[in-house]
Design an enzyme around this catalytic site. Structure first.
Site, PDB file in Angstrom:
ATOM      1  CE  LYS A   1      -6.348   6.892 -33.212  1.00 39.63           C
ATOM      2  NZ  LYS A   1      -7.566   7.682 -33.498  1.00 39.63           N
TER       3      LYS A   1
ATOM      4  CB  SER B   1      -6.302   9.962 -36.503  1.00 43.51           C
ATOM      5  OG  SER B   1      -7.232   9.638 -35.480  1.00 43.51           O
TER       6      SER B   1
ATOM      7  CB  SER C   1     -10.334   9.276 -36.059  1.00 43.75           C
ATOM      8  OG  SER C   1      -9.593  10.373 -36.493  1.00 43.75           O
TER       9      SER C   1
HETATM   10  N1  GLN Z   1      -9.706  14.231 -39.283  1.00 44.30           N
HETATM   11  C1  GLN Z   1     -10.265  14.926 -38.171  1.00 44.30           C
HETATM   12  C2  GLN Z   1      -9.198  15.799 -37.558  1.00 44.30           C
HETATM   13  O1  GLN Z   1      -8.175  15.897 -38.111  1.00 44.30           O
HETATM   14  C3  GLN Z   1     -10.826  13.963 -37.172  1.00 44.30           C
HETATM   15  C4  GLN Z   1      -9.806  13.233 -36.439  1.00 44.30           C
HETATM   16  C5  GLN Z   1     -10.355  12.306 -35.400  1.00 44.30           C
HETATM   17  O2  GLN Z   1     -11.519  11.893 -35.466  1.00 44.30           O
HETATM   18  N2  GLN Z   1      -9.537  12.008 -34.406  1.00 44.30           N
HETATM   19  O3  GLN Z   1      -9.351  16.370 -36.537  1.00 44.30           O
END
Ligand code: GLN
Length: 490
Positions: A81, A156, A180
């Site tokens: 990532k 994400s 994410s």
């Molecule tokens: N979807 C969640 C957010 O927008 C979690 C994102 C993540 O785990 N990085 O913060």
């Protein structure tokens, strides 16, 4: 080259083939790069592909293998990532503010993977600074779900999930702050693990919300995921929140304890409310199957309903502080036409950050500001403790907890992007796990009628990652699903 069916390949199988000299790591990397050339124009999982670097590393891995180098991942191609630093490669966090940033050092997890001989194919797409659940917040382009190109892969870490599902590499690393890793794993039909907070060093992970962030692996199956965790886990002096604990041999544990039976809790709050009926059905079938061997018990986690609201105070508060460093002075994008320092700061951040990131910075700054701190941040921290205590209490009664990963299957691109609250709610089942610092895994348990993946989440007590992996492994073996997106069959 031997006839290799890429969709049959896993890290463990590839290691066996490498060992027996039925394939070389050069060939393995070649196959992965071909896969990227063929499918990435459709799914757009990668922000950067390091073709030359990967080929060179493969050549070196082949030489080292001949010399008997003992690397546990020698010659295995992975993707990473793009918020995890690999020295000499771009680390953009899918943000324009870091568009030209080249990482000057390796994250600890990268150092560990390098030591074991892993090869990095490139950096995968994400929601900008990991803020989002669909990769549509990427500052560059969205990633598409290989099961249905009109749908999101989740986020994400959408790029990492898609790269793994499309066999563009044999696994990946992502980060999980509120879901994410687990949510995109569920949406793409792969395995994704968020380790216990403190299990894996965050050194070299670009910080979003430091008390929630955790790096974790994506695998084609549970064994690969266990092996990847094995390599990246462990104490690191450079991350003061990493726990001084020697991780067990996860792979050995899940194999040797295949017959363990567990007390599994089903939190009633996770099965009420609006869940897609196909997801409920898949979980019901799974529970029926589990009852044959395990004890199933309904439990309650009474503060669940406050988790999303709590998260959206704590995560933006930490983000607003972490993101203060992008001021155009030290690194990344700078607005050069400014006449004053203040104008430079303002315009750098105005042009450099995307909409969602700005929304989070504003939310967080507000929640932390004088006069509001007690009402928001302090209150949220207290509710966080209550959520954590719910779990601690539950784990006095059960060994593991089983829940859905997401309330819906992968949604369409564009469907939620203009409705942040709907987007936030897609992490309703994953967020509490981060707030409590627990390990959680997402594993595929079936497909909807439309041929979209469905996942199940297994949550464990602190530092019981091996139990989570063990039950996941048992389920995987029982279900024996072949999760290959149609796209790869055409
Ligand atoms: N979807 C969640 C957010 O927008 C979690 C994102 C993540 O785990 N990085 O913060």
């Amino acid at each position: 080259m031997a006839e290799i069916e890429l969709t049959e390949l896993t890290i463990l199988k590839a290691l066996e083939l490498l060992e027996k000299e039925k394939i070389s790591s050069t060939e393995l990397v070649e196959l992965s790069l071909e896969q990227i050339k063929r499918y990435d124009p459709l799914v757009k999982a990668f922000l950067y592909v390091d073709e030359e670097g990967a080929k060179e590393s493969a050549k070196r891995a082949d030489e080292l293998r001949k010399k008997g180098y003992p690397g546990k991942l020698l010659g295995i191609p992975l993707s990473i990532k793009d918020n995890i630093c690999i020295e000499g490669l771009p680390t953009t966090c899918a943000s324009k503010i870091l568009q030209n940033f080249i990482a000057p050092y390796d994250a600890t997890v990268i150092e560990k993977l390098k030591k074991e001989g892993a090869i990095f194919l490139g950096k995968t797409n994400l929601d900008e600074f990991a803020m989002g659940s669909s990769t549509e917040n990427s500052g560059f382009f969205p990633t598409h779900n290989p099961w249905d190109l009109e749908r999101v892969p989740g986020g994400s870490s959408g790029g990492s999930a898609v790269a793994t599902a499309c066999r563009m590499g044999l696994g990946s690393l992502g980060s999980d702050t509120g879901g994410s890793i687990r949510q995109p794993a569920a949406f793409c039909g792969v395995v994704g693990l968020k380790p216990t907070y403190g299990m894996v060093s965050r050194f070299g992970l670009v910080a979003f919300a430091s008390s929630l962030d955790q790096i974790g692996p994506f695998g084609i199956n549970v064994e690969d995921t266990a092996l990847l965790l094995q390599i990246i886990a462990g104490h690191d002096e450079r991350d003061s929140t990493s726990y001084p604990l020697e991780p067990p041999d996860y792979l050995k544990f899940i194999k040797e304890n295949f017959n363990l039976s567990y007390k599994i809790g089903l939190p009633k709050e996770y099965f009420e409310g609006e869940i897609d009926p196909e997801i409920t059905k898949a979980l019901e079938n799974l529970i029926k199957l589990l009852k044959k061997k395990h004890q199933i018990k309904e439990i309650s986690l009474p503060h669940t309903e406050y988790a999303v609201a709590t998260y959206y105070i704590i995560a933006p508060a930490e983000a607003s502080s972490n993101l203060a460093r992008y001021d155009g002075v030290k690194y990344g994008f700078r607005y050069r036409e400014a006449k004053t320092l203040m104008e430079m700061y303002k315009k750098t951040r105005a042009y450099g950050f995307g909409k969602e990131v700005k929304r989070r910075i504003m939310l967080g700054t507000y929640a932390l500001s004088a006069g509001y701190y007690d009402a928001f941040y302090l209150k949220a921290s207290k509710v966080r403790t209550l959520i954590m205590q719910d779990f601690v209490k539950a784990f006095e009664e059960v060994d593991l907890i089983l829940t859905p990963v997401t309330p819906t299957p992968p949604f369409k691109l564009g469907e939620k992007v203009f409705d942040p609250l709907q987007m936030y709610l897609s992490d309703i089942f994953t967020i509490p796990v981060n707030l409590a610092g627990l390990p959680g895994i997402s594993i595929p348990i079936g497909l909807t009628q439309n041929h979209l993946p469905i996942g199940a989440q297994i949550i464990g007590s602190h530092f019981k990652d091996e139990l989570v992996l063990n039950l996941a492994y048992q389920i995987e073996r029982q279900l024996n699903l072949k999760m290959v997106p149609n796209l790869l069959k055409s």
